[in-house]
Design a protein around this motif. Structure first.
Motif, PDB file in Angstrom:
ATOM      1  N   ASP A  45     -14.812   0.085   0.502  1.00 53.49           N
ATOM      2  CA  ASP A  45     -13.912  -0.734  -0.198  1.00 53.49           C
ATOM      3  C   ASP A  45     -14.530  -1.283  -1.363  1.00 53.49           C
ATOM      4  O   ASP A  45     -15.474  -2.264  -1.461  1.00 53.49           O
ATOM      5  N   PRO A  46     -14.610  -0.515  -2.602  1.00 51.35           N
ATOM      6  CA  PRO A  46     -15.232  -1.066  -3.749  1.00 51.35           C
ATOM      7  C   PRO A  46     -14.605  -2.091  -4.402  1.00 51.35           C
ATOM      8  O   PRO A  46     -15.208  -2.997  -5.249  1.00 51.35           O
ATOM      9  N   TYR A  47     -13.563  -2.684  -4.113  1.00 50.21           N
ATOM     10  CA  TYR A  47     -12.830  -3.759  -4.502  1.00 50.21           C
ATOM     11  C   TYR A  47     -13.497  -5.037  -4.278  1.00 50.21           C
ATOM     12  O   TYR A  47     -13.373  -6.303  -4.834  1.00 50.21           O
ATOM     13  N   ILE A  48     -14.353  -4.856  -3.191  1.00 50.24           N
ATOM     14  CA  ILE A  48     -15.324  -6.276  -2.533  1.00 50.24           C
ATOM     15  C   ILE A  48     -15.826  -6.502  -3.931  1.00 50.24           C
ATOM     16  O   ILE A  48     -16.294  -7.945  -4.195  1.00 50.24           O
ATOM     17  N   GLU A  49     -16.459  -5.837  -4.886  1.00 52.42           N
ATOM     18  CA  GLU A  49     -17.303  -6.246  -6.096  1.00 52.42           C
ATOM     19  C   GLU A  49     -16.469  -6.526  -7.351  1.00 52.42           C
ATOM     20  O   GLU A  49     -17.039  -6.757  -8.217  1.00 52.42           O
ATOM     21  N   CYS A  50     -14.966  -6.172  -6.925  1.00 47.86           N
ATOM     22  CA  CYS A  50     -14.303  -6.408  -8.244  1.00 47.86           C
ATOM     23  C   CYS A  50     -13.661  -7.875  -8.429  1.00 47.86           C
ATOM     24  O   CYS A  50     -13.695  -8.669  -7.729  1.00 47.86           O
ATOM     25  N   GLU A  51     -13.544  -8.165  -9.706  1.00 43.65           N
ATOM     26  CA  GLU A  51     -12.910  -9.483 -10.118  1.00 43.65           C
ATOM     27  C   GLU A  51     -11.242  -9.447  -9.583  1.00 43.65           C
ATOM     28  O   GLU A  51     -10.917  -8.190  -9.531  1.00 43.65           O
ATOM     29  N   PHE A  52     -10.874 -10.618  -9.582  1.00 46.53           N
ATOM     30  CA  PHE A  52      -9.681 -10.363  -9.135  1.00 46.53           C
ATOM     31  C   PHE A  52      -8.623  -9.941 -10.184  1.00 46.53           C
ATOM     32  O   PHE A  52      -7.786  -9.366  -9.645  1.00 46.53           O
ATOM     33  N   MET A  53      -8.811 -10.004 -11.590  1.00 43.65           N
ATOM     34  CA  MET A  53      -8.028  -9.469 -12.195  1.00 43.65           C
ATOM     35  C   MET A  53      -7.974  -8.138 -12.323  1.00 43.65           C
ATOM     36  O   MET A  53      -6.953  -7.440 -12.254  1.00 43.65           O
ATOM     37  N   ILE A  54      -9.156  -7.273 -11.800  1.00 47.12           N
ATOM     38  CA  ILE A  54      -9.096  -5.778 -11.754  1.00 47.12           C
ATOM     39  C   ILE A  54      -8.283  -5.448 -10.576  1.00 47.12           C
ATOM     40  O   ILE A  54      -7.324  -4.487 -10.543  1.00 47.12           O
ATOM     41  N   ILE A  55      -8.462  -6.403  -9.420  1.00 49.02           N
ATOM     42  CA  ILE A  55      -7.321  -6.248  -8.210  1.00 49.02           C
ATOM     43  C   ILE A  55      -5.871  -6.288  -8.700  1.00 49.02           C
ATOM     44  O   ILE A  55      -5.112  -5.405  -8.201  1.00 49.02           O
ATOM     45  N   LEU A  56      -5.600  -7.298  -9.448  1.00 52.56           N
ATOM     46  CA  LEU A  56      -4.397  -7.680  -9.821  1.00 52.56           C
ATOM     47  C   LEU A  56      -3.755  -6.337 -10.505  1.00 52.56           C
ATOM     48  O   LEU A  56      -2.441  -5.899 -10.326  1.00 52.56           O
ATOM     49  N   ILE A  57      -4.523  -5.964 -11.546  1.00 49.48           N
ATOM     50  CA  ILE A  57      -3.857  -4.842 -12.322  1.00 49.48           C
ATOM     51  C   ILE A  57      -3.683  -3.488 -11.292  1.00 49.48           C
ATOM     52  O   ILE A  57      -2.573  -2.992 -11.738  1.00 49.48           O
ATOM     53  N   ASP A  58      -4.462  -3.282 -10.491  1.00 50.53           N
ATOM     54  CA  ASP A  58      -4.189  -2.115  -9.691  1.00 50.53           C
ATOM     55  C   ASP A  58      -3.102  -2.445  -8.612  1.00 50.53           C
ATOM     56  O   ASP A  58      -2.459  -1.370  -8.341  1.00 50.53           O
ATOM     57  N   LEU A  59      -2.867  -3.771  -8.379  1.00 50.80           N
ATOM     58  CA  LEU A  59      -1.718  -3.907  -7.751  1.00 50.80           C
ATOM     59  C   LEU A  59      -0.457  -3.633  -8.340  1.00 50.80           C
ATOM     60  O   LEU A  59       0.618  -3.125  -7.825  1.00 50.80           O
ATOM     61  N   ILE A  60      -0.521  -4.197  -9.598  1.00 50.82           N
ATOM     62  CA  ILE A  60       0.745  -3.977 -10.489  1.00 50.82           C
ATOM     63  C   ILE A  60       0.766  -2.685 -10.944  1.00 50.82           C
ATOM     64  O   ILE A  60       2.172  -1.924 -10.896  1.00 50.82           O
ATOM     65  N   LEU A  61      -0.330  -1.638 -10.880  1.00 50.10           N
ATOM     66  CA  LEU A  61      -0.286  -0.267 -11.223  1.00 50.10           C
ATOM     67  C   LEU A  61       0.109   0.584  -9.640  1.00 50.10           C
ATOM     68  O   LEU A  61       0.288   1.673  -9.775  1.00 50.10           O
TER      69      LEU A  61
END
Ligand SMILES: [Zn+2]
Length: 263
Positions: A45-61
């Motif tokens: 799970d590389p998202y552990i180190e990601c900012e919330f905005m990165i996760i949100l963008i990937d969710l939107i994508l």
């Protein structure tokens, strides 16, 4: 059997969806090492180190990896759903079902209640926008009629959401053929509600004016996001998930239309 409970709480690899023992090892505060998945050999799970905005963008994508991170590793949804797959794939006896009961945690229950409330309020706002578009120019209203109108719109939104939930659960029962288990169904409902996050965009319509087509775009986005979430938590083919979600959304839309045109 002692490992079953621990395995039920285990996180998942966002790449392949398989369970992993742990996502990271912490050596000291702020010093962690991400673990790899035994199956796909990638970082679990590389998202552990990601900012919330990165996760949100990937969710939107609509990236399934981001949905797995949010639903499985953050909200811990799917421990009982996982058992469905296990039962189906390995055709074990029905006795196993009793050992696989898993209730929602208080956090999940709190999130579910908050999101249901938010859903109804946002739907009420959307219905009121549609009604105002239909009957614009009628601005001179008494306080009493405004209160009546608000309660009517809230009632319409509530009924629309009840129909949506009923159709969704019927689809899960008869199209995806999940045996009835209240916990399992609540987890699916939670995943669907969380994945409707784009509805929050309707809040911006309170500040700025948008064309009425923006509502349609938001609804279409919510539908597609629901499909991804349902596919992630149930691991069923996309066509099945599209069928279930489309049926639920269509029933809700038709109910709201019927209520809107009924005097
Ligand atoms: Zn993997």
């Amino acid at each position: 059997m002692g490992d079953d409970g621990a395995e039920g709480e285990a996180p998942r690899c966002v790449g392949c969806g398989r369970r992993v023992r742990t996502l990271f090892v912490q050596y000291s505060p702020g010093n962690i090492r991400l673990m790899k998945c035994d199956v796909c050999k990638a970082v679990a799970d590389p998202y552990i180190e990601c900012e919330f905005m990165i996760i949100l963008i990937d969710l939107i994508l609509h990236k399934t990896r981001a949905y797995r991170h949010l639903l499985f590793n953050k909200l811990h949804i799917g421990s009982s759903l996982d058992k469905v797959g296990t039962i189906r794939y390995h055709a074990t006896s029905r006795k196993c079902c009793s050992t696989f009961s898993n209730s929602l945690t208080p956090t999940q229950l709190g999130i579910l209640c908050q999101f249901i409330l938010m859903h109804i309020v946002l739907d009420a706002f959307r219905i009121s926008v549609s009604k105002n578009n239909k009957a614009d120019g009628d601005s001179s209203r008494s306080t009493l009629s405004t209160i009546c109108n608000c309660s009517e719109v809230l009632g319409d939104a509530l009924l629309g959401n009840i129909i949506f939930t009923a159709m969704l659960l019927l689809g899960v029962r008869y199209i995806l053929k999940f045996s009835f288990d209240i916990t399992r169904y609540r987890q699916i409902l939670l995943a669907i509600i969380i994945s409707s996050y784009f509805k929050l965009f309707l809040l911006t319509m309170m500040v700025w004016e948008f064309p009425s087509s923006a509502i349609f775009i938001v609804e279409a986005f919510v539908l597609s996001s629901n499909v991804v979430a349902l596919r992630v938590v149930t691991r069923f083919p996309k066509a099945h998930c599209v069928g279930v979600c489309f049926m639920a959304h269509a029933a809700k839309h038709l109910t709201e239309r019927w209520l809107m045109w009924t005097p």
